[in-house]
Design an enzyme around this catalytic site. Sequence first.
Site, short mmCIF file in Angstrom:
data_model
loop_
_atom_site.label_atom_id
_atom_site.label_comp_id
_atom_site.label_asym_id
_atom_site.label_seq_id
_atom_site.Cartn_x
_atom_site.Cartn_y
_atom_site.Cartn_z
N ASN A 11 -13.16 30.15 41.36
CA ASN A 11 -12.35 29.16 41.41
C ASN A 11 -11.16 29.11 40.39
O ASN A 11 -9.91 28.46 40.82
CB ASN A 11 -13.17 27.88 41.14
CG ASN A 11 -13.80 27.55 40.02
OD1 ASN A 11 -14.00 28.76 39.18
ND2 ASN A 11 -14.08 26.40 39.35
N GLU A 65 -21.36 28.97 30.96
CA GLU A 65 -20.64 28.12 31.56
C GLU A 65 -21.03 27.76 32.78
O GLU A 65 -20.75 28.58 34.05
CB GLU A 65 -19.24 28.56 31.32
CG GLU A 65 -18.36 28.82 29.86
CD GLU A 65 -18.42 27.52 29.29
OE1 GLU A 65 -18.54 26.47 29.78
OE2 GLU A 65 -18.30 27.59 28.01
N CYS A 114 -14.98 23.13 37.76
CA CYS A 114 -16.25 22.70 37.23
C CYS A 114 -15.78 21.27 36.57
O CYS A 114 -16.91 20.46 36.46
CB CYS A 114 -16.70 23.73 36.40
SG CYS A 114 -15.68 24.15 35.19
N GLU A 151 -16.35 28.28 25.14
CA GLU A 151 -15.47 29.26 25.14
C GLU A 151 -14.08 28.73 24.74
O GLU A 151 -13.62 27.61 24.96
CB GLU A 151 -15.27 29.84 26.71
CG GLU A 151 -16.50 30.59 27.04
CD GLU A 151 -16.29 31.20 28.51
OE1 GLU A 151 -15.76 30.46 29.34
OE2 GLU A 151 -16.41 32.46 28.59
P1 NAP Z 1 -21.71 31.42 41.77
O1 NAP Z 1 -22.29 31.39 43.02
O2 NAP Z 1 -22.74 31.15 40.81
O3 NAP Z 1 -21.23 32.72 41.35
C1 NAP Z 1 -20.47 32.98 40.23
C2 NAP Z 1 -20.49 34.48 39.81
O4 NAP Z 1 -22.01 34.75 39.94
C3 NAP Z 1 -19.83 35.24 40.91
O5 NAP Z 1 -19.34 36.46 40.54
C4 NAP Z 1 -21.30 35.63 41.71
O6 NAP Z 1 -21.01 36.96 42.54
C5 NAP Z 1 -22.21 35.94 40.82
N1 NAP Z 1 -23.46 35.99 41.03
C6 NAP Z 1 -24.04 35.19 42.48
N2 NAP Z 1 -25.34 35.30 42.50
C7 NAP Z 1 -25.62 36.30 41.17
C8 NAP Z 1 -26.71 36.83 40.88
N3 NAP Z 1 -27.97 36.66 41.47
N4 NAP Z 1 -27.04 37.30 39.84
C9 NAP Z 1 -25.87 37.70 39.14
N5 NAP Z 1 -24.53 37.36 39.26
C10 NAP Z 1 -24.39 36.50 40.59
O7 NAP Z 1 -20.42 30.43 41.43
P2 NAP Z 1 -19.33 30.26 42.26
O8 NAP Z 1 -19.80 29.70 43.57
O9 NAP Z 1 -18.53 31.49 42.41
O10 NAP Z 1 -18.24 29.02 41.49
C11 NAP Z 1 -18.67 27.79 41.48
C12 NAP Z 1 -19.34 27.51 40.34
O11 NAP Z 1 -18.82 27.66 38.94
C13 NAP Z 1 -19.41 25.80 40.29
O12 NAP Z 1 -20.79 25.43 40.10
C14 NAP Z 1 -18.78 25.66 39.33
O13 NAP Z 1 -19.22 24.41 38.39
C15 NAP Z 1 -18.98 26.73 38.10
N6 NAP Z 1 -17.83 26.79 37.21
C16 NAP Z 1 -18.10 26.46 35.87
C17 NAP Z 1 -17.22 26.67 34.92
C18 NAP Z 1 -17.39 26.20 33.58
O14 NAP Z 1 -16.73 26.58 32.83
N7 NAP Z 1 -18.52 25.64 33.09
C19 NAP Z 1 -15.85 27.12 35.29
C20 NAP Z 1 -15.80 27.33 36.54
C21 NAP Z 1 -16.56 27.26 37.60
P3 NAP Z 1 -20.72 36.83 44.02
O15 NAP Z 1 -19.38 36.31 44.23
O16 NAP Z 1 -20.78 38.29 44.47
O17 NAP Z 1 -21.69 35.95 44.67
#
Ligand code: NAP
Length: 487
Positions: A161, A260, A294, A468
């Site tokens: 995102n 995060e 997020c 962060e």
């Molecule tokens: P995600 O599905 O959790 O993926 C995040 C990252 O983790 C991607 O690089 C993904 O790779 C990787 N990943 C997925 N499954 C994994 C596993 N089993 N082991 C290791 N790595 C793995 O999240 P997203 O859909 O990309 O992003 C949206 C989420 O991020 C939302 O929940 C949002 O709230 C959160 N977010 C939080 C913050 C914060 O600072 N708190 C900031 C931005 C976003 P792939 O793409 O290859 O699956």
Amino acid sequence: MTTIDPDSIVKDVPVELFIGGIYRPSSDSARISVSDPATGAEIASVASASVQDGLDAVGAAHAAGPTWAATAPRERADVLRRAFDLMTERAEQLAALIVLENGKTLADARAEVAYAAEFFRWYSEEAVRSMGTVQTAPSGANRILVLRQPIGVSVLVTPWNFPAAMATRKIGPALAAGCTVVLKPASETPLTALAIADLLTEAGVPGGVVNVLPSSRSGSVVRAMLDDPRVRKVSFTGSTEVGRRLLASAADTVVSSSMELGGNAPFLVFADADLDSAVDIAMVAKMRNGGEACTAANRFYVERPAVAEFTQRLAAQMASLRMGHGLDADVRLGPLVNATSRDKVASLVSQTVEMGAKVVTGGAAVDGPGYFYPPTVLSDVHPDAPVLKEEIFGPVAPVVAFDTEAEAIELANATEYGLVSYVCTGDLAKGLRVAERMDSGMVGLNRGVVSDPAAPFGGTKQSGIGREGGHEGMLEFTESKYIAVEW
Ligand code: NAP
Ligand code: MG
């Protein structure tokens, strides 16, 4: 709509893995297809790392570690400062690339690049401020010296995102602290990370210090890296679900973890707030990045005397947003990142409507191509509706009325998440009182954006561990070394 030529935007971006300062295909030649969410069309094919590539990248980061850690802080600072300058110079190209692979609007992408670059500038300034302490032991027998040393090889995993900012928010402090890194960007948006790798090389980052490893096999590749004893840190931004899994993996080798994770931000509007500014703040908190943040306001709680007026004004502003391809400068809302996200938003809305909510504007997915969902406002939302419990990650604003301050606080905190809360009120003392009682790592008080490279960003409860940004962000990449000394 303007004519968009994706090739002109992606033509200079590397599409291979970046390991030890060299671009190379993956060991088994696997690729990831990267597409434009506004059209569904492929824009690039990027190498997809294998477990072997992951271990190679750890090896490269490990080999580069001692020299980078021993590089003078001023030199590391200069490199980061050059990275800031280069990113600022290339803001327009990077913004276009982000729009193309993520779908957000050009305005949001430009804001992201500026925000992302600031992490390089802020941490170039922090690199020279790695302070320790010295004290006399209470017994008087010796001195207690505490140094801050780089924690070591760090695995950085980022979401789609904010493909630039989530990378620089980790790379900046890690490099400032003297760590070397392996960045695993999201499969939806690997191009921005590779473009940043190129820029860092030009800024003077030596080979092996930053390795970038797109992989669609994230589970096995990240797991293998965390199992490798050369890895000392994992810094993850993404969903709570994946964060839990990474914490479990990190437990096996006791790897230091910063998380995060997801959010479910409440947005409180008290009747004494200036409604025009409350609606403007709400639009920013809800619609920055099309709701795919997020920090996005997920639930609107409005004091009963103001609820009808607030809802109408919010709906009017939401309905006026033009939807389309983010590269079209008149567009105010792009598509969601993929079909799964669009379908999830549609399903949350339809379940909520089935439970009695009224659709004030929007409320139904739009036909493709592209993964569009219109700006939506829902009123009379049932307290158990899923749209209030889950992270929406889209342009949907559910509105609920409340009667007392105590009730507002209770509703706001009734979630397993605790990333950010928003409060709008004309009474600053009340605002601060309520802010203190929000069970979240951050509060926006009469303010729709909290993100700032100089501030500690992070959550309580299942929104994460660690911070962060700010000075705290660099401490996450250090370990204290205590020396008991007699002199
Ligand atoms: P995600 O599905 O959790 O993926 C995040 C990252 O983790 C991607 O690089 C993904 O790779 C990787 N990943 C997925 N499954 C994994 C596993 N089993 N082991 C290791 N790595 C793995 O999240 P997203 O859909 O990309 O992003 C949206 C989420 O991020 C939302 O929940 C949002 O709230 C959160 N977010 C939080 C913050 C914060 O600072 N708190 C900031 C931005 C976003 P792939 O793409 O290859 O699956
Ligand atoms: Mg994902």
